[in-house]
Motif scaffolding. Structure first.
Motif, PDB file in Angstrom:
ATOM      1  N   GLN A 184      41.791  42.528  45.293  1.00 28.47           N
ATOM      2  CA  GLN A 184      42.225  42.612  43.887  1.00 28.47           C
ATOM      3  C   GLN A 184      42.951  41.329  43.475  1.00 28.47           C
ATOM      4  O   GLN A 184      42.702  40.768  42.390  1.00 28.47           O
ATOM      5  CB  GLN A 184      43.125  43.824  43.697  1.00 28.47           C
ATOM      6  CG  GLN A 184      43.292  44.105  42.210  1.00 28.47           C
ATOM      7  CD  GLN A 184      44.207  45.282  41.938  1.00 28.47           C
ATOM      8  OE1 GLN A 184      44.551  46.051  42.827  1.00 28.47           O
ATOM      9  NE2 GLN A 184      44.600  45.416  40.687  1.00 28.47           N
ATOM     10  N   GLU A 216      41.308  34.219  36.220  1.00 29.34           N
ATOM     11  CA  GLU A 216      42.168  33.176  35.628  1.00 29.34           C
ATOM     12  C   GLU A 216      41.541  31.803  35.785  1.00 29.34           C
ATOM     13  O   GLU A 216      41.707  30.923  34.947  1.00 29.34           O
ATOM     14  CB  GLU A 216      43.526  33.160  36.339  1.00 29.34           C
ATOM     15  CG  GLU A 216      44.555  34.019  35.686  1.00 29.34           C
ATOM     16  CD  GLU A 216      45.909  33.802  36.334  1.00 29.34           C
ATOM     17  OE1 GLU A 216      46.435  32.683  36.331  1.00 29.34           O
ATOM     18  OE2 GLU A 216      46.409  34.798  36.883  1.00 29.34           O
ATOM     19  N   GLU A 220      41.616  38.904  40.535  1.00 26.11           N
ATOM     20  CA  GLU A 220      42.383  38.552  39.331  1.00 26.11           C
ATOM     21  C   GLU A 220      42.552  37.041  39.207  1.00 26.11           C
ATOM     22  O   GLU A 220      42.447  36.471  38.115  1.00 26.11           O
ATOM     23  CB  GLU A 220      43.733  39.279  39.336  1.00 26.11           C
ATOM     24  CG  GLU A 220      43.524  40.716  38.854  1.00 26.11           C
ATOM     25  CD  GLU A 220      44.645  41.678  39.204  1.00 26.11           C
ATOM     26  OE1 GLU A 220      45.698  41.226  39.698  1.00 26.11           O
ATOM     27  OE2 GLU A 220      44.438  42.896  38.987  1.00 26.11           O
ATOM     28  N   ALA A 254      37.739  43.572  40.473  1.00 24.00           N
ATOM     29  CA  ALA A 254      38.694  43.322  39.383  1.00 24.00           C
ATOM     30  C   ALA A 254      37.944  43.244  38.064  1.00 24.00           C
ATOM     31  O   ALA A 254      36.774  42.896  38.026  1.00 24.00           O
ATOM     32  CB  ALA A 254      39.446  42.008  39.635  1.00 24.00           C
ATOM     33  N   GLY A 255      38.683  43.586  36.996  1.00 20.91           N
ATOM     34  CA  GLY A 255      38.146  43.386  35.649  1.00 20.91           C
ATOM     35  C   GLY A 255      37.348  44.563  35.128  1.00 20.91           C
ATOM     36  O   GLY A 255      37.453  45.691  35.602  1.00 20.91           O
TER      37      GLY A 255
END
Ligand SMILES: C[S@@+](CC[C@H](N)C(=O)[O-])C[C@H]1O[C@@H](n2cnc3c(N)ncnc32)[C@H](O)[C@@H]1O
Length: 278
Positions: free
Chosen positions: A45, A53, A49, A81-82
């Protein structure tokens, strides 16, 4: 900044020492596809993330969990993620591909081959894509040439995206999708060019591709994953199969990408012409 350096600076102090962080990822539309060392499995995770970015086009991150399997080549990925909606639109060389890269393969390593094919088309051809998936090869041809394209796909999920992609790219007037097994539903004596974009026992499909060619012959692009030393024997098999169907063949071979240790992905560009009786 490079991805690996970015990860090290951003989250390196929270990751285990001496474990190599990935140097890159594949991006398909808004989805990043990563391969991670198993020692990083507790940190997915965090890495996911950080990846979002790193590149603001990315809204979903998935990690490879299993090998690609079965005749439908289903990839094994898990979202880390997301956004859980991983259906995306990927634009490549002016062509739009709508697909879910967590459920269907879209090889980043084949991009040069996808770009090369339209440049080989002479005038307006009839092109048959026997392993179409979402139209990886055939949409570039339909969009960039005046050819008529028939694309066959056995997986209903890939076929649905193929049909959508034909509309999204505005090529309904010259491209047709068929759902089913290409061995059973290919046209006969109609194609100037056949694409066999599949890497598992592809040679078994060559007789069907040759039957699809016009009576005056044409081209077959046969993809195969093999060690370099096996190229001559595959070449001999191609000639033997073609001769049984009354065809002479000449071919050249091009490396598409590295596949696995000792194995490369090659494409055999085969020119088949009828054997004329003396
Ligand atoms: C790995 S994908 C390759 C897609 C594209 N040709 C490329 O090279 O990027 C192979 C596709 O062939 C389809 N396929 C496998 N066997 C088939 C068959 N007998 N007839 C039609 N499609 C088939 C699979 O479902 C899959 O979508």
């Amino acid at each position: 900044m490079r991805y690996r350096k970015f990860l090290r600076e951003k989250i390196g102090n929270r990751l285990p020492d001496r474990v190599s962080v990935p140097s890159g990822f594949q991006i398909v539309g808004h989805v990043a596809l990563l391969e991670l060392h198993e020692k990083l499995s507790k940190f997915t995770q965090l890495i996911g993330e950080a990846t979002m970015e790193f590149d603001h086009r990315i809204r979903s991150v998935a990690v490879k969990t299993d090998p690609t399997i079965g005749i439908m080549r289903k990839p094994g990925y898990r979202l880390i993620a997301g956004d859980s909606n991983t259906v995306t639109e990927h634009i490549e060389g002016g062509v739009v591909f709508r697909l879910d890269p967590l459920r269907l393969t879209f090889s980043g390593g084949n991009v040069a081959e996808r770009m090369r094919l339209p440049n080989m088309i002479k005038g307006d051809e009839m092109v048959l894509d026997m392993f179409a998936c979402v139209g990886q090869f055939s949409l570039h041809i339909a969009k960039k040439t005046r050819s008529r394209v028939v694309a066959i796909e056995i997986n209903p999920e890939a076929y649905r995206f193929l049909v959508e992609n034909i509309k999204l790219n505005g090529v309904e007037d010259r491209m047709q999708a068929l759902l089913g097994d290409c061995r059973e539903m290919h046209p006969v004596n109609e194609a100037n060019r056949v694409i066999l974009g599949y890497l598992h026992n592809t040679i078994e499909y060559l007789p069907y591709a040759l039957k699809a060619l016009r009576e005056d012959g044409g081209y077959v692009h046969l993809h195969a994953a093999l060690p370099k030393r096996d190229i001559p024997s595959v070449g001999n098999t191609i000639n033997t199969i073609a001769m049984k169907q009354g065809l002479n063949t000449e071919f050249s071979v091009r490396e598409v990408k590295h596949y696995s240790p000792g194995i490369e992905h090659y494409v055999f560009d085969i020119h088949a012409t009828p054997i004329r009786a003396c």
